[in-house]
Design a protein around this motif. Structure first.
Motif, PDB file in Angstrom:
ATOM      1  N   ASP A  13       1.023  -1.149   0.026  1.00  0.00           N
ATOM      2  CA  ASP A  13      -0.053  -0.098  -0.074  1.00  0.00           C
ATOM      3  C   ASP A  13       0.796   1.214   0.048  1.00  0.00           C
ATOM      4  OD1 ASP A  13      -1.546   2.374   0.595  1.00  0.00           O
ATOM      5  OD2 ASP A  13      -2.944   0.864   1.980  1.00  0.00           O
ATOM      6  N   GLN A  14       1.164   1.884  -1.103  1.00  0.00           N
ATOM      7  CA  GLN A  14       1.971   2.705  -1.169  1.00  0.00           C
ATOM      8  C   GLN A  14       1.508   4.358  -0.555  1.00  0.00           C
ATOM      9  OE1 GLN A  14       4.891   2.795  -2.735  1.00  0.00           O
ATOM     10  NE2 GLN A  14       4.426   0.552  -2.568  1.00  0.00           N
ATOM     11  N   VAL A  15       0.293   4.404  -0.438  1.00  0.00           N
ATOM     12  CA  VAL A  15      -0.127   5.768   0.476  1.00  0.00           C
ATOM     13  C   VAL A  15       0.263   5.547   1.713  1.00  0.00           C
ATOM     14  CG1 VAL A  15      -2.233   7.146   0.980  1.00  0.00           C
ATOM     15  CG2 VAL A  15      -1.933   6.027  -1.159  1.00  0.00           C
ATOM     16  N   ALA A  16       0.032   4.262   2.200  1.00  0.00           N
ATOM     17  CA  ALA A  16       0.375   3.934   3.628  1.00  0.00           C
ATOM     18  C   ALA A  16       1.866   4.038   3.930  1.00  0.00           C
ATOM     19  CB  ALA A  16      -0.151   2.493   4.153  1.00  0.00           C
ATOM     20  N   ILE A  17       2.470   3.421   3.175  1.00  0.00           N
ATOM     21  CA  ILE A  17       3.931   3.686   3.467  1.00  0.00           C
ATOM     22  C   ILE A  17       4.546   4.850   3.253  1.00  0.00           C
ATOM     23  CG2 ILE A  17       5.018   3.416   1.286  1.00  0.00           C
ATOM     24  CD1 ILE A  17       6.696   1.315   2.610  1.00  0.00           C
ATOM     25  N   ASP A  18       4.082   5.908   2.488  1.00  0.00           N
ATOM     26  CA  ASP A  18       4.248   7.297   2.547  1.00  0.00           C
ATOM     27  C   ASP A  18       3.823   8.074   3.607  1.00  0.00           C
ATOM     28  OD1 ASP A  18       5.509   7.082   0.022  1.00  0.00           O
ATOM     29  OD2 ASP A  18       4.150   8.092  -1.195  1.00  0.00           O
ATOM     30  N   ALA A  19       2.659   7.680   4.257  1.00  0.00           N
ATOM     31  CA  ALA A  19       2.250   8.400   5.431  1.00  0.00           C
ATOM     32  C   ALA A  19       2.936   7.698   6.601  1.00  0.00           C
ATOM     33  CB  ALA A  19       0.705   7.836   5.718  1.00  0.00           C
ATOM     34  N   VAL A  20       3.348   6.691   6.630  1.00  0.00           N
ATOM     35  CA  VAL A  20       4.162   6.124   7.655  1.00  0.00           C
ATOM     36  C   VAL A  20       5.470   6.706   7.770  1.00  0.00           C
ATOM     37  CG1 VAL A  20       5.342   4.202   8.837  1.00  0.00           C
ATOM     38  CG2 VAL A  20       3.027   3.960   8.139  1.00  0.00           C
ATOM     39  N   ALA A  21       6.053   6.814   6.675  1.00  0.00           N
ATOM     40  CA  ALA A  21       7.464   7.639   6.474  1.00  0.00           C
ATOM     41  C   ALA A  21       7.301   8.979   6.721  1.00  0.00           C
ATOM     42  CB  ALA A  21       8.036   7.322   4.838  1.00  0.00           C
ATOM     43  N   ALA A  23       5.374  10.189   8.809  1.00  0.00           N
ATOM     44  CA  ALA A  23       5.209  10.443  10.285  1.00  0.00           C
ATOM     45  C   ALA A  23       6.576  10.415  11.054  1.00  0.00           C
ATOM     46  CB  ALA A  23       4.037   9.399  10.772  1.00  0.00           C
ATOM     47  N   MET A  24       7.163   9.121  10.492  1.00  0.00           N
ATOM     48  CA  MET A  24       8.645   8.923  11.093  1.00  0.00           C
ATOM     49  C   MET A  24       9.350  10.378  10.933  1.00  0.00           C
ATOM     50  SD  MET A  24       9.115   5.015   9.765  1.00  0.00           S
ATOM     51  CE  MET A  24      10.949   5.064  10.484  1.00  0.00           C
ATOM     52  N   MET A  25       9.386  11.004   9.868  1.00  0.00           N
ATOM     53  CA  MET A  25      10.145  12.198   9.592  1.00  0.00           C
ATOM     54  C   MET A  25       9.841  13.570  10.262  1.00  0.00           C
ATOM     55  SD  MET A  25      11.573  11.887   5.770  1.00  0.00           S
ATOM     56  CE  MET A  25       9.911  11.339   4.995  1.00  0.00           C
ATOM     57  N   GLY A  26       8.539  13.393  11.105  1.00  0.00           N
ATOM     58  CA  GLY A  26       8.190  14.421  12.066  1.00  0.00           C
ATOM     59  C   GLY A  26       6.983  15.119  11.139  1.00  0.00           C
ATOM     60  N   PHE A  27       6.537  14.798  10.000  1.00  0.00           N
ATOM     61  CA  PHE A  27       5.314  15.458   9.458  1.00  0.00           C
ATOM     62  C   PHE A  27       3.982  14.816   9.749  1.00  0.00           C
ATOM     63  CE2 PHE A  27       8.834  15.589   6.450  1.00  0.00           C
ATOM     64  CZ  PHE A  27       9.081  17.042   5.972  1.00  0.00           C
ATOM     65  N   ASP A  28       2.960  15.897   9.602  1.00  0.00           N
ATOM     66  CA  ASP A  28       1.853  15.240   9.857  1.00  0.00           C
ATOM     67  C   ASP A  28       1.489  14.825   8.539  1.00  0.00           C
ATOM     68  OD1 ASP A  28      -0.878  15.014  10.158  1.00  0.00           O
ATOM     69  OD2 ASP A  28      -1.509  17.192  10.428  1.00  0.00           O
ATOM     70  N   PRO A  29       1.133  13.624   8.392  1.00  0.00           N
ATOM     71  CA  PRO A  29       0.680  12.974   7.080  1.00  0.00           C
ATOM     72  C   PRO A  29      -0.170  13.627   6.416  1.00  0.00           C
ATOM     73  CG  PRO A  29       1.116  11.076   8.424  1.00  0.00           C
ATOM     74  CD  PRO A  29       1.199  12.611   9.300  1.00  0.00           C
ATOM     75  N   MET A  30      -1.476  14.163   7.349  1.00  0.00           N
ATOM     76  CA  MET A  30      -2.322  14.998   6.542  1.00  0.00           C
ATOM     77  C   MET A  30      -2.330  15.979   6.129  1.00  0.00           C
ATOM     78  SD  MET A  30      -4.352  12.405   5.992  1.00  0.00           S
ATOM     79  CE  MET A  30      -5.560  11.122   6.438  1.00  0.00           C
ATOM     80  N   SER A  31      -1.292  16.644   6.272  1.00  0.00           N
ATOM     81  CA  SER A  31      -0.631  18.061   5.843  1.00  0.00           C
ATOM     82  C   SER A  31       0.006  18.022   4.456  1.00  0.00           C
ATOM     83  CB  SER A  31       0.196  18.634   6.986  1.00  0.00           C
ATOM     84  OG  SER A  31       1.447  17.884   6.813  1.00  0.00           O
ATOM     85  N   LEU A  32       0.085  16.914   4.037  1.00  0.00           N
ATOM     86  CA  LEU A  32       0.512  16.548   2.654  1.00  0.00           C
ATOM     87  C   LEU A  32      -0.417  16.323   1.554  1.00  0.00           C
ATOM     88  CD1 LEU A  32       3.652  14.478   4.092  1.00  0.00           C
ATOM     89  CD2 LEU A  32       3.703  16.965   3.354  1.00  0.00           C
ATOM     90  N   PRO A  33      -0.601  16.981   0.584  1.00  0.00           N
ATOM     91  CA  PRO A  33      -1.521  17.166  -0.103  1.00  0.00           C
ATOM     92  C   PRO A  33      -1.855  15.795  -0.843  1.00  0.00           C
ATOM     93  CG  PRO A  33      -0.233  18.973  -0.582  1.00  0.00           C
ATOM     94  CD  PRO A  33       0.108  18.329   0.365  1.00  0.00           C
ATOM     95  N   TYR A  34      -0.769  15.155  -1.436  1.00  0.00           N
ATOM     96  CA  TYR A  34      -1.099  14.035  -2.038  1.00  0.00           C
ATOM     97  C   TYR A  34      -1.428  12.868  -1.089  1.00  0.00           C
ATOM     98  CZ  TYR A  34       3.487  11.642  -0.495  1.00  0.00           C
ATOM     99  OH  TYR A  34       4.381  11.115   0.115  1.00  0.00           O
ATOM    100  N   ILE A  35      -0.970  12.849   0.277  1.00  0.00           N
ATOM    101  CA  ILE A  35      -1.450  11.632   1.192  1.00  0.00           C
ATOM    102  C   ILE A  35      -3.014  11.953   1.726  1.00  0.00           C
ATOM    103  CG2 ILE A  35      -1.171  10.805   3.505  1.00  0.00           C
ATOM    104  CD1 ILE A  35       1.920  11.096   2.984  1.00  0.00           C
ATOM    105  N   ARG A  36      -3.402  13.194   1.843  1.00  0.00           N
ATOM    106  CA  ARG A  36      -4.538  13.598   2.155  1.00  0.00           C
ATOM    107  C   ARG A  36      -5.630  13.364   1.292  1.00  0.00           C
ATOM    108  NH1 ARG A  36      -3.858  18.559   2.808  1.00  0.00           N
ATOM    109  NH2 ARG A  36      -4.552  19.352   0.997  1.00  0.00           N
TER     110      ARG A  36
END
Length: 159
Positions: A13-21, A23-36
């Motif tokens: 699941d590419q979206v899930a792995i991008d969201a986890v990555a 979050a691991m880097m300190g970003f709020d995944p939902m603040s990134l337009p493509y993940i949202r």
């Protein structure tokens, strides 16, 4: 700027792995337009499978309140996919056990154990030529969380 975490991630699941990555880097995944955008897919059941990876990450890092929020979101799809229901219950049982809520964990474990013990499912699956633990790698992860919850509860023989 690159962030080194010394962790290897893999997922189908590419979206899930991008969201986890993220979050691991300190970003709020939902603040990134493509993940949202991917999270706002019209099929909430499909999006729920991606949220499962985020839930696992939050539990792993001890962010239990955030994990509880994700669990509440995942429970909105209850009854639409039995496989997802079992996965949510197994992870919720582990979280409850970690938080010392033994009774809640045991109730969840009773629903997550559909199909018998992990050992029994694993033996049937191996005999049929499949992966150990219950038929799929998703089942293996469910069994892992089930076992971890039992260990937290002190049920060493069942784990």
């Amino acid at each position: 700027r690159p962030v080194t975490k010394d962790v290897m991630l893999a997922s189908s699941d590419q979206v899930a792995i991008d969201a986890v990555a993220a979050a691991m880097m300190g970003f709020d995944p939902m603040s990134l337009p493509y993940i949202r955008l991917a999270d706002e897919l019209p099929d909430p059941l499909f999006a729920s499978h991606g949220r499962m990876c985020l839930l696992e990450n939050e539990v792993h890092h001890g962010r239990w309140e955030v994990a509880r929020g994700l669990l509440e979101e995942l429970k909105k799809t209850r009854g639409k996919d039995a496989r997802l229901d079992r996965a949510v219950d197994a992870r919720a049982a582990y979280l409850e056990a970690l938080c010392g809520r033994d009774e809640e964990a045991r109730v969840l474990l009773s629903t997550a154990r559909v199909g018998g013990s992990a050992a029994a499912r694993g033996a049937r699956t191996i005999a049929a030529g499949g992966a150990a633990g219950g038929g799929s790698y998703s089942d293996l992860w469910d069994d892992l969380y089930w076992g971890c919850a039992l260990l937290e509860l002190g049920d060493l023989a069942d784990a």
